[in-house]
Design a protein around this motif. Structure first.
Motif, mmCIF file in Angstrom:
data_model
loop_
_atom_site.group_PDB
_atom_site.id
_atom_site.type_symbol
_atom_site.label_atom_id
_atom_site.label_comp_id
_atom_site.label_asym_id
_atom_site.label_seq_id
_atom_site.Cartn_x
_atom_site.Cartn_y
_atom_site.Cartn_z
ATOM 1 N N VAL A 13 41.016 80.018 20.540
ATOM 2 C CA VAL A 13 41.939 80.811 19.715
ATOM 3 C C VAL A 13 43.084 79.890 19.301
ATOM 4 O O VAL A 13 43.734 79.290 20.160
ATOM 5 C CB VAL A 13 42.485 82.042 20.473
ATOM 6 C CG1 VAL A 13 43.547 82.760 19.628
ATOM 7 C CG2 VAL A 13 41.363 82.998 20.834
ATOM 8 N N PHE A 14 43.259 79.748 18.004
ATOM 9 C CA PHE A 14 44.313 78.855 17.504
ATOM 10 C C PHE A 14 44.782 79.331 16.142
ATOM 11 O O PHE A 14 44.104 80.104 15.469
ATOM 12 C CB PHE A 14 43.827 77.405 17.442
ATOM 13 C CG PHE A 14 42.580 77.193 16.632
ATOM 14 C CD1 PHE A 14 42.628 77.046 15.258
ATOM 15 C CD2 PHE A 14 41.326 77.160 17.258
ATOM 16 C CE1 PHE A 14 41.476 76.864 14.513
ATOM 17 C CE2 PHE A 14 40.159 76.976 16.519
ATOM 18 C CZ PHE A 14 40.235 76.827 15.143
ATOM 19 N N THR A 15 45.956 78.832 15.740
ATOM 20 C CA THR A 15 46.460 79.141 14.403
ATOM 21 C C THR A 15 46.032 78.054 13.436
ATOM 22 O O THR A 15 45.811 76.909 13.822
ATOM 23 C CB THR A 15 47.992 79.217 14.363
ATOM 24 O OG1 THR A 15 48.535 77.897 14.501
ATOM 25 C CG2 THR A 15 48.549 80.120 15.453
ATOM 26 N N VAL A 16 45.933 78.435 12.170
ATOM 27 C CA VAL A 16 45.920 77.476 11.071
ATOM 28 C C VAL A 16 47.065 77.927 10.173
ATOM 29 O O VAL A 16 47.188 79.127 9.879
ATOM 30 C CB VAL A 16 44.586 77.472 10.307
ATOM 31 C CG1 VAL A 16 44.580 76.360 9.255
ATOM 32 C CG2 VAL A 16 43.405 77.292 11.262
ATOM 33 N N ILE A 69 42.450 72.817 26.858
ATOM 34 C CA ILE A 69 42.235 74.029 26.050
ATOM 35 C C ILE A 69 41.729 75.143 26.958
ATOM 36 O O ILE A 69 40.750 74.967 27.686
ATOM 37 C CB ILE A 69 41.205 73.754 24.932
ATOM 38 C CG1 ILE A 69 41.789 72.791 23.899
ATOM 39 C CG2 ILE A 69 40.759 75.075 24.274
ATOM 40 C CD1 ILE A 69 40.789 72.340 22.846
ATOM 41 N N ARG A 70 42.412 76.294 26.902
ATOM 42 C CA ARG A 70 41.967 77.465 27.675
ATOM 43 C C ARG A 70 41.130 78.358 26.768
ATOM 44 O O ARG A 70 41.663 78.993 25.853
ATOM 45 C CB ARG A 70 43.190 78.228 28.196
ATOM 46 C CG ARG A 70 43.925 77.435 29.274
ATOM 47 C CD ARG A 70 45.098 78.211 29.831
ATOM 48 N NE ARG A 70 46.252 78.137 28.946
ATOM 49 C CZ ARG A 70 47.442 78.669 29.230
ATOM 50 N NH1 ARG A 70 47.619 79.351 30.351
ATOM 51 N NH2 ARG A 70 48.440 78.545 28.386
ATOM 52 N N LEU A 71 39.833 78.378 27.008
ATOM 53 C CA LEU A 71 38.974 79.289 26.236
ATOM 54 C C LEU A 71 39.289 80.713 26.674
ATOM 55 O O LEU A 71 39.538 80.972 27.842
ATOM 56 C CB LEU A 71 37.498 78.950 26.467
ATOM 57 C CG LEU A 71 37.071 77.559 26.003
ATOM 58 C CD1 LEU A 71 35.573 77.363 26.197
ATOM 59 C CD2 LEU A 71 37.448 77.320 24.544
ATOM 60 N N LYS A 72 39.308 81.614 25.696
ATOM 61 C CA LYS A 72 39.730 82.990 25.987
ATOM 62 C C LYS A 72 38.535 83.862 26.354
ATOM 63 O O LYS A 72 37.467 83.759 25.760
ATOM 64 C CB LYS A 72 40.468 83.570 24.771
ATOM 65 C CG LYS A 72 41.971 83.280 24.751
ATOM 66 C CD LYS A 72 42.333 81.832 24.672
ATOM 67 C CE LYS A 72 43.835 81.594 24.579
ATOM 68 N NZ LYS A 72 44.127 80.154 24.435
ATOM 69 N N ALA A 111 47.346 73.868 23.659
ATOM 70 C CA ALA A 111 46.410 72.908 23.071
ATOM 71 C C ALA A 111 45.300 73.704 22.375
ATOM 72 O O ALA A 111 44.987 74.822 22.812
ATOM 73 C CB ALA A 111 45.828 72.020 24.169
ATOM 74 N N PRO A 112 44.695 73.161 21.318
ATOM 75 C CA PRO A 112 44.929 71.849 20.727
ATOM 76 C C PRO A 112 45.926 71.921 19.579
ATOM 77 O O PRO A 112 46.311 73.008 19.144
ATOM 78 C CB PRO A 112 43.546 71.515 20.157
ATOM 79 C CG PRO A 112 43.042 72.840 19.666
ATOM 80 C CD PRO A 112 43.552 73.852 20.668
ATOM 81 N N HIS A 113 46.340 70.742 19.097
ATOM 82 C CA HIS A 113 47.011 70.652 17.800
ATOM 83 C C HIS A 113 45.962 70.826 16.708
ATOM 84 O O HIS A 113 44.841 70.341 16.847
ATOM 85 C CB HIS A 113 47.646 69.263 17.614
ATOM 86 C CG HIS A 113 48.924 69.101 18.384
ATOM 87 N ND1 HIS A 113 49.686 67.968 18.296
ATOM 88 C CD2 HIS A 113 49.571 69.922 19.231
ATOM 89 C CE1 HIS A 113 50.756 68.099 19.059
ATOM 90 N NE2 HIS A 113 50.711 69.279 19.650
ATOM 91 N N HIS A 120 48.126 75.402 16.152
ATOM 92 C CA HIS A 120 48.164 75.235 17.611
ATOM 93 C C HIS A 120 47.356 76.321 18.302
ATOM 94 O O HIS A 120 47.248 77.446 17.791
ATOM 95 C CB HIS A 120 49.625 75.309 18.090
ATOM 96 C CG HIS A 120 50.347 76.524 17.562
ATOM 97 N ND1 HIS A 120 50.361 77.728 18.239
ATOM 98 C CD2 HIS A 120 51.004 76.756 16.393
ATOM 99 C CE1 HIS A 120 51.032 78.622 17.515
ATOM 100 N NE2 HIS A 120 51.423 78.068 16.373
ATOM 101 N N GLY A 121 46.847 75.991 19.488
ATOM 102 C CA GLY A 121 46.282 77.023 20.352
ATOM 103 C C GLY A 121 47.341 78.075 20.631
ATOM 104 O O GLY A 121 48.538 77.783 20.627
ATOM 105 N N VAL A 122 46.911 79.319 20.821
ATOM 106 C CA VAL A 122 47.864 80.412 21.017
ATOM 107 C C VAL A 122 47.150 81.534 21.766
ATOM 108 O O VAL A 122 45.918 81.567 21.793
ATOM 109 C CB VAL A 122 48.408 80.913 19.645
ATOM 110 C CG1 VAL A 122 47.323 81.604 18.810
ATOM 111 C CG2 VAL A 122 49.619 81.832 19.799
ATOM 112 N N GLY A 123 47.904 82.422 22.378
ATOM 113 C CA GLY A 123 47.305 83.601 23.018
ATOM 114 C C GLY A 123 47.879 83.874 24.385
ATOM 115 O O GLY A 123 48.426 84.940 24.641
#
Ligand code: MF3
Ligand code: CO
Ligand code: CO
Length: 297
Positions: A244-247, A49-52, A224-226, A215-218
């Motif tokens: 940062v991720f989607t739901v 996971i890449r923290l933004k 990652a993650p799922h 999913h992680g996005v940006g």
């Protein structure tokens, strides 16, 4: 960081939370003076996971604003008789006019710039020369790249006058995302998000699609993650600031089962009953969350 040190589960054989890259048992586990936790390195090493960083977040938020403007444009153009190809062209041209790139186009062979998923189509519907009919529901999913930053959001709209089944599934899908948002805070887990959605949606006698996840996005389209839309309280990765991720719960009026059509994209409910979805891109903050693609649910 408003996070208990023991909120993050570290096993003996996991990467050390100090970020050394060594196993925990070979580094700080039994050390008399353990080094401070480096969450950014730990999340990279342990979960990919890449923290933004603040500049990333500003970039994703700006892309998110363009995504929301695109969805507003879709809403204005959705009416009986319009084709999904026409919606695709409007979204595509709006992106180009704003120096953005529609991320779906040519993504793993996807042929169009948005996804348009009508009625029993769960997700990944391909725009075509099919006109919308009175009573249809349609999810439009927009992902843009602007200045190399991605943001991803979708909404389900009514076409003309909705029937009772359409009203129900769109309401339950929207409320499912609202329930998920209550879980978005540091110290909660990915499992808490899925649990909140599943318990609400199943309580409404609807079902949750398993095959597709948030999913992680940006920095990329799918990172990652799922983020499953079902799960158990307390399971999974602990949420930390900078994630940062989607739901994007896909909720079915009937059973959860699906099949993928011959185009290898269009996912359809096995029982051909309605499915609806709402999606936003979220940032975990020090004290909760921020939607980077905000809209009222
Ligand atoms: N936007 C979708 C998502 O929410 C992904 C679409 S992939 C595509 O993850 F290729 F179909 F566009
Ligand atoms: Co998504
Ligand atoms: Co999407």
């Amino acid at each position: 960081m408003m996070l208990r040190n023991d909120a993050i589960k570290v096993g003996r054989n996991d990467p050390c939370p100090c970020g050394s890259g060594k196993k925990y048992k070979r580094c700080c586990l039994n050390s008399k003076n353990p080094k401070p936790v480096n969450i950014e390195k730990l999340y990279q090493q342990k979960y990919d996971i890449r923290l933004k960083h603040p500049e990333d977040i500003d970039g994703i938020r700006t892309t998110g604003q363009l995504v929301m403007e695109t969805l507003d444009l879709m809403e204005k153009n959705i009416r009986v008789g319009v084709t999904t190809n026409e919606l695709n062209t409007i979204a595509h041209e709006f992106a180009l006019k704003n120096n953005a790139v529609p991320a779906p186009l040519n993504y793993r062979g996807f042929p169009k710039s948005i996804c348009t998923s009508i009625n029993e189509v769960i997700c990944h519907g391909i725009p075509e020369n099919r006109a919308l009919k009175d009573g249809d529901i349609i999810n439009v999913d927009v992902t843009l790249i602007y200045n190399d930053y991605y943001a991803d959001a979708s909404k389900t709209y009514f076409v003309g006058t909705p029937g009772p089944d359409a009203i129900k599934i769109v309401r339950v899908a929207a409320e499912s995302l609202k329930e998920a948002m209550k879980m978005l805070a540091p110290g909660n887990t990915i499992g808490d998000i899925g649990w909140a959605i599943q318990s609400y949606a199943e309580g409404e006698k609807c079902s949750v699609v398993r095959e597709f996840v948030g999913h992680g996005v940006g920095l990329d389209f799918h990172e990652a993650p799922h983020v499953p839309h079902y799960g158990k309280k307390g399971d999974g990765i602990v949420l930390v600031p900078g994630m940062v991720f989607t739901v994007e719960p896909m909720i079915n009026l009937g059973k959860a089962g699906l099949f993928v059509a011959g185009d290898n994209w269009t996912a359809i409910t096995s029982d051909r009953k309605l499915s609806a979805q709402f999606e936003q891109t979220y940032l975990i903050t020090e004290d909760g969350f921020e939607s980077l693609t905000p809209y009222d649910l």
